[in-house]
Design an enzyme around this catalytic site. Structure first.
Site, PDB file in Angstrom:
ATOM      1  N   ASP A 281      43.432  30.191 -22.963  1.00  0.00           N
ATOM      2  CA  ASP A 281      41.981  30.177 -23.137  1.00  0.00           C
ATOM      3  C   ASP A 281      41.611  29.322 -24.346  1.00  0.00           C
ATOM      4  O   ASP A 281      42.317  29.324 -25.358  1.00  0.00           O
ATOM      5  CB  ASP A 281      41.477  31.609 -23.343  1.00  0.00           C
ATOM      6  CG  ASP A 281      39.996  31.755 -23.071  1.00  0.00           C
ATOM      7  OD1 ASP A 281      39.362  30.764 -22.677  1.00  0.00           O
ATOM      8  OD2 ASP A 281      39.475  32.869 -23.261  1.00  0.00           O
TER       9      ASP A 281
ATOM     10  N   HIS B 185      36.342  26.807 -12.529  1.00  0.00           N
ATOM     11  CA  HIS B 185      35.711  27.317 -13.747  1.00  0.00           C
ATOM     12  C   HIS B 185      35.636  26.244 -14.826  1.00  0.00           C
ATOM     13  O   HIS B 185      34.592  26.066 -15.468  1.00  0.00           O
ATOM     14  CB  HIS B 185      36.499  28.528 -14.260  1.00  0.00           C
ATOM     15  CG  HIS B 185      36.053  29.000 -15.605  1.00  0.00           C
ATOM     16  ND1 HIS B 185      34.857  29.647 -15.810  1.00  0.00           N
ATOM     17  CD2 HIS B 185      36.644  28.897 -16.833  1.00  0.00           C
ATOM     18  CE1 HIS B 185      34.728  29.942 -17.090  1.00  0.00           C
ATOM     19  NE2 HIS B 185      35.795  29.488 -17.740  1.00  0.00           N
TER      20      HIS B 185
END
Length: 316
Positions: free
Chosen positions: A152, A226
């Site tokens: 992330d 995403h």
């Protein structure tokens, strides 16, 4: 990091650490509560030094955000140009909810006990002037992965690119050196996520799971990944970056698994555009498929003013 000799910036670009506390508070009614909050915010630098000195290698930092509803009463200063409450984003399937919150304390360090000690001293000072809306404890998971198993924060700006992406500049002089903050608490359905093949998970995220290599974008008009929906560009193809300090959180015994999204940006509209693309879809109707497994349960906007502004709030 400073913008000028007179404006000291909060540690919005503090390094990612092993532990973090995301503390959202509501201010109780009355002028006495506001006075106590102002006095406490003016002491944030002193409390931080008192805690950080216990282990100078632990990268302790705390960033304070002030919400739209209390900005005027707490600061008495001009409002940042884009500051407003979180705007709900409602798609055909999923909704980015808007929730309350007057103050945000983003507390982080390599040691959990330092975060705990800072919060203890902070809450002792604030007393009954506030109530807790949400307190979430985040942790670093392996090599900066979320609980879905992917790295992330890969798209974060680094080095010299951080200030122009994160800090308000001359375009809004009263807010110079500050940063907009958006927080969202996402709960994951890991059981459903794990039924997907690695290839399907990678297609949803837009990166390979093992080595974090970016995948090619899909053809125009198809359901984008995403990473594509969260990328904002202008008409010239120039990308607007934000700084994400996301952290996993959870309690396996309670079946709770999540990601705490926190984004810092010079421009609030950039994060709002990201959320529109995710929840409504680009094109509309083709929402971010990560939302089929991750539910947003909070959504709040804050502004992190300069450290100089916080210090000036002491009424005494």
């Amino acid at each position: 990091m400073t913008r000028s000799a007179s404006t000291t910036v909060q540690s919005v670009d503090a390094p990612l650490t092993a532990s973090a506390t995301f503390l959202v508070l509501s201010i109780t009614d009355g002028p006495s509560a506001i006075k106590k909050v102002r006095s406490t915010l003016a002491k944030i630098s002193d409390i931080s030094k008192n805690v950080a000195i216990r282990d100078l290698g632990a990268s302790f930092a705390c960033t304070v955000g002030i919400g739209s509803d209390v900005w005027d009463s707490v600061t008495g200063l001009p409002r940042p140009a884009e500051l407003h409450p979180f705007r709900e984003v409602k798609g055909n399937v999923h909704t980015a909810v808007s929730t309350l919150g007057d103050l945000l304390f983003h507390i982080r360090a390599e040691r959990r006990d330092l975060c705990f000690e800072f919060e203890r001293q902070l809450m002792d000072l604030l007393g009954d002037s506030v109530s807790v809306v949400d307190e979430t404890i985040g942790f670093r998971y392996f090599d900066l992965r979320d609980l879905l198993g992917f790295v992330d924060g890969t798209a974060n700006p680094v080095g010299p690119a951080v200030p122009p992406s994160v800090l308000v500049a001359e375009e809004d002089a009263p807010a110079i050196g500050g940063s907009y903050i958006v927080i969202q608490k996402y709960l994951h359905d890991l059981k459903a996520w794990r039924t997907l093949s690695t290839e399907k998970q990678e297609a949803i995220i837009g990166r390979t799971k093992l080595d974090n290599v970016e995948l090619d974008d899909v053809a125009e008009g198809q359901q984008a990944a995403h990473k594509t929906l969260a990328t904002i560009e202008d008409e010239n193809g120039d990308e607007y970056s934000i700084l994400r300090d996301n952290m996993p959180f959870g309690a396996p015994g309670a079946g709770e698994f999540g990601t705490y999204f926190i984004g810092y940006s010079r421009r609030l509209w950039v994060i709002e555009k990201m959320l529109e693309r995710m929840f409504i879809g680009e094109p509309p109707g083709l929402h971010d498929r990560i939302l089929d497994f991750s539910t947003a349960v909070t959504g709040t906007v804050f502004f992190a003013p300069s450290a100089s502004l916080l210090t000036s709030l002491d009424d005494e």
